[in-house]
Design a protein around this motif. Structure first.
Motif, mmCIF file in Angstrom:
data_model
loop_
_atom_site.group_PDB
_atom_site.id
_atom_site.type_symbol
_atom_site.label_atom_id
_atom_site.label_comp_id
_atom_site.label_asym_id
_atom_site.label_seq_id
_atom_site.Cartn_x
_atom_site.Cartn_y
_atom_site.Cartn_z
ATOM 1 N N LEU A 1 0.833 -1.210 0.000
ATOM 2 C CA LEU A 1 0.000 0.000 0.000
ATOM 3 C C LEU A 1 0.865 1.256 0.000
ATOM 4 O O LEU A 1 2.017 1.220 0.431
ATOM 5 C CB LEU A 1 -0.908 0.021 1.231
ATOM 6 C CG LEU A 1 -1.933 -1.107 1.368
ATOM 7 C CD1 LEU A 1 -2.769 -0.900 2.621
ATOM 8 C CD2 LEU A 1 -2.823 -1.211 0.135
ATOM 9 N N PRO A 2 0.323 2.387 -0.466
ATOM 10 C CA PRO A 2 1.090 3.639 -0.433
ATOM 11 C C PRO A 2 1.520 4.012 0.980
ATOM 12 O O PRO A 2 2.588 4.581 1.187
ATOM 13 C CB PRO A 2 0.106 4.679 -0.996
ATOM 14 C CG PRO A 2 -0.888 3.893 -1.776
ATOM 15 C CD PRO A 2 -0.997 2.567 -1.100
ATOM 16 N N LYS A 3 0.657 3.694 1.979
ATOM 17 C CA LYS A 3 0.981 3.992 3.360
ATOM 18 C C LYS A 3 0.236 3.021 4.265
ATOM 19 O O LYS A 3 -0.946 2.756 4.077
ATOM 20 C CB LYS A 3 0.566 5.428 3.710
ATOM 21 C CG LYS A 3 0.861 5.834 5.151
ATOM 22 C CD LYS A 3 0.411 7.267 5.413
ATOM 23 C CE LYS A 3 0.691 7.683 6.845
ATOM 24 N NZ LYS A 3 0.224 9.074 7.119
ATOM 25 N N CYS A 4 0.955 2.486 5.244
ATOM 26 C CA CYS A 4 0.337 1.626 6.250
ATOM 27 C C CYS A 4 1.170 1.733 7.521
ATOM 28 O O CYS A 4 2.340 1.317 7.540
ATOM 29 C CB CYS A 4 0.262 0.172 5.781
ATOM 30 S SG CYS A 4 -0.509 -0.939 6.987
ATOM 31 N N GLY A 5 0.602 2.324 8.562
ATOM 32 C CA GLY A 5 1.328 2.517 9.810
ATOM 33 C C GLY A 5 1.846 1.207 10.376
ATOM 34 O O GLY A 5 1.173 0.174 10.294
ATOM 35 N N GLU A 6 3.026 1.245 10.971
ATOM 36 C CA GLU A 6 3.639 0.019 11.469
ATOM 37 C C GLU A 6 2.866 -0.588 12.636
ATOM 38 O O GLU A 6 3.066 -1.756 12.979
ATOM 39 C CB GLU A 6 5.080 0.274 11.890
ATOM 40 C CG GLU A 6 5.245 1.235 13.046
ATOM 41 C CD GLU A 6 6.694 1.418 13.450
ATOM 42 O OE1 GLU A 6 6.932 2.003 14.513
ATOM 43 O OE2 GLU A 6 7.575 0.974 12.692
ATOM 44 N N ASP A 7 1.944 0.172 13.224
ATOM 45 C CA ASP A 7 1.120 -0.331 14.315
ATOM 46 C C ASP A 7 -0.354 -0.403 13.921
ATOM 47 O O ASP A 7 -1.237 -0.501 14.776
ATOM 48 C CB ASP A 7 1.277 0.531 15.569
ATOM 49 C CG ASP A 7 1.248 2.019 15.263
ATOM 50 O OD1 ASP A 7 0.950 2.380 14.110
ATOM 51 O OD2 ASP A 7 1.530 2.820 16.172
ATOM 52 N N ALA A 8 -0.649 -0.371 12.622
ATOM 53 C CA ALA A 8 -2.025 -0.507 12.156
ATOM 54 C C ALA A 8 -2.512 -1.935 12.380
ATOM 55 O O ALA A 8 -1.729 -2.891 12.351
ATOM 56 C CB ALA A 8 -2.122 -0.146 10.677
ATOM 57 N N PHE A 9 -3.807 -2.080 12.600
ATOM 58 C CA PHE A 9 -4.410 -3.395 12.814
ATOM 59 C C PHE A 9 -5.559 -3.571 11.837
ATOM 60 O O PHE A 9 -6.456 -2.727 11.755
ATOM 61 C CB PHE A 9 -4.934 -3.520 14.250
ATOM 62 C CG PHE A 9 -5.620 -4.833 14.533
ATOM 63 C CD1 PHE A 9 -4.915 -5.896 15.070
ATOM 64 C CD2 PHE A 9 -6.976 -4.995 14.251
ATOM 65 C CE1 PHE A 9 -5.553 -7.113 15.324
ATOM 66 C CE2 PHE A 9 -7.616 -6.207 14.503
ATOM 67 C CZ PHE A 9 -6.898 -7.264 15.044
ATOM 68 N N VAL A 10 -5.538 -4.685 11.090
ATOM 69 C CA VAL A 10 -6.623 -5.033 10.170
ATOM 70 C C VAL A 10 -7.155 -6.390 10.591
ATOM 71 O O VAL A 10 -6.417 -7.378 10.621
ATOM 72 C CB VAL A 10 -6.136 -5.067 8.707
ATOM 73 C CG1 VAL A 10 -7.289 -5.435 7.774
ATOM 74 C CG2 VAL A 10 -5.546 -3.717 8.303
ATOM 75 N N GLY A 11 -8.446 -6.462 10.922
ATOM 76 C CA GLY A 11 -9.021 -7.653 11.514
ATOM 77 C C GLY A 11 -9.243 -8.805 10.546
ATOM 78 O O GLY A 11 -9.208 -8.663 9.314
ATOM 79 N N PHE A 12 -9.510 -9.961 11.135
ATOM 80 C CA PHE A 12 -9.801 -11.204 10.424
ATOM 81 C C PHE A 12 -10.966 -11.020 9.453
ATOM 82 O O PHE A 12 -11.985 -10.419 9.788
ATOM 83 C CB PHE A 12 -10.136 -12.279 11.464
ATOM 84 C CG PHE A 12 -10.600 -13.589 10.907
ATOM 85 C CD1 PHE A 12 -9.758 -14.387 10.150
ATOM 86 C CD2 PHE A 12 -11.888 -14.046 11.165
ATOM 87 C CE1 PHE A 12 -10.181 -15.598 9.659
ATOM 88 C CE2 PHE A 12 -12.328 -15.262 10.681
ATOM 89 C CZ PHE A 12 -11.477 -16.048 9.921
ATOM 90 N N MET A 13 -10.783 -11.499 8.228
ATOM 91 C CA MET A 13 -11.787 -11.488 7.166
ATOM 92 C C MET A 13 -12.145 -10.090 6.665
ATOM 93 O O MET A 13 -13.138 -9.910 5.966
ATOM 94 C CB MET A 13 -13.064 -12.212 7.615
ATOM 95 C CG MET A 13 -12.867 -13.701 7.808
ATOM 96 S SD MET A 13 -12.350 -14.560 6.283
ATOM 97 C CE MET A 13 -13.831 -14.437 5.295
ATOM 98 N N THR A 14 -11.344 -9.102 6.997
ATOM 99 C CA THR A 14 -11.524 -7.775 6.406
ATOM 100 C C THR A 14 -10.758 -7.708 5.094
ATOM 101 O O THR A 14 -9.574 -8.040 5.035
ATOM 102 C CB THR A 14 -11.053 -6.668 7.360
ATOM 103 O OG1 THR A 14 -12.003 -6.539 8.418
ATOM 104 C CG2 THR A 14 -10.939 -5.330 6.653
#
Length: 213
Positions: free
Chosen positions: A64-77
């Motif tokens: 991705l162009p930007k994704c914080g190192e502490d970002a969280f993306v949940g299961f099945m998203t």
């Protein structure tokens, strides 16, 4: 100790995600990023638990162009576009669907939330042409800093900084900074600044599931 464990987890996830990134790059060269990306997003969405969260973050930080190192993306998203952008400390709950969106720093998105690119993705004016063949509009949607989007909401427009969207709301118009909206269609029911809201704009009680914290 906790920070060290996170660094080790991020490093391990990056190593595991590297073959996925290489495969993605090869398919991107062959078919283009827009066609190659959704399948990989669906694949990493299937991975459960903490390991899955680390791997998704590692993969998205690579593509991705930007994704914080502490970002969280949940299961099945699932993300549908490789142009999505996640700021620092972003949280996206499970079973979500995100389009061409920007989530700014500290945005909090509940579970089962859809953030789509506008309400006119398909033309409907002509009856002699199927809807799927009529041109649509796909504006990029931005979720502002420190927003809270409640569970099972559908968001079609920009949401301003520090705004709150009540659970189950359908956002069809832009939301101003620090406004609290709820309902279908979502309407202003309050403000985080404590400003009074005219009686005619009030549509009910805000309901947000605190479990997404």
């Amino acid at each position: 100790m906790k920070d060290t464990a996170k660094r080790i987890g991020n490093l391990a996830a990056s190593l595991v995600a590297t073959p996925l990134w290489l495969a993605y790059m090869m398919l991107t060269l062959a078919f283009g990023a827009e066609r190659a990306f959704p399948g990989f997003s669906q694949l990493v969405a299937l991975l459960p638990g903490t390991a899955g969260a680390y791997l998704r973050r590692a993969f998205y930080r690579m593509v991705l162009p930007k994704c914080g190192e502490d970002a969280f993306v949940g299961f099945m998203t699932v993300l549908s576009h490789p142009t999505a952008s996640f700021g620092a400390r972003v949280y996206v709950g499970p079973f979500g669907m995100l389009g061409n969106v920007t989530l700014e720093d500290d945005a909090l998105v509940g579970s089962h939330v859809s953030i789509i690119n506008g309400a006119r993705q398909h033309g409907t004016e002509r009856l002699d042409i199927p809807v799927r063949e009529q041109a649509g509009e796909y504006p990029r949607v931005t979720i502002g800093r420190d927003c809270w989007i409640g569970d099972r909401s559908i968001v079609m427009c920009n949401v301003g900084s520090q705004a709150i969207v009540g659970a189950g709301s359908v956002v069809t118009k832009p939301v101003a900074d620090r406004d609290i909206v709820a309902g279908n269609p979502a309407r202003v029911i309050g403000s985080r600044q404590g400003d009074s809201v005219p009686e005619t704009r009030s549509v009910g009680v805000l309901q947000i599931d605190p479990s997404v914290n």
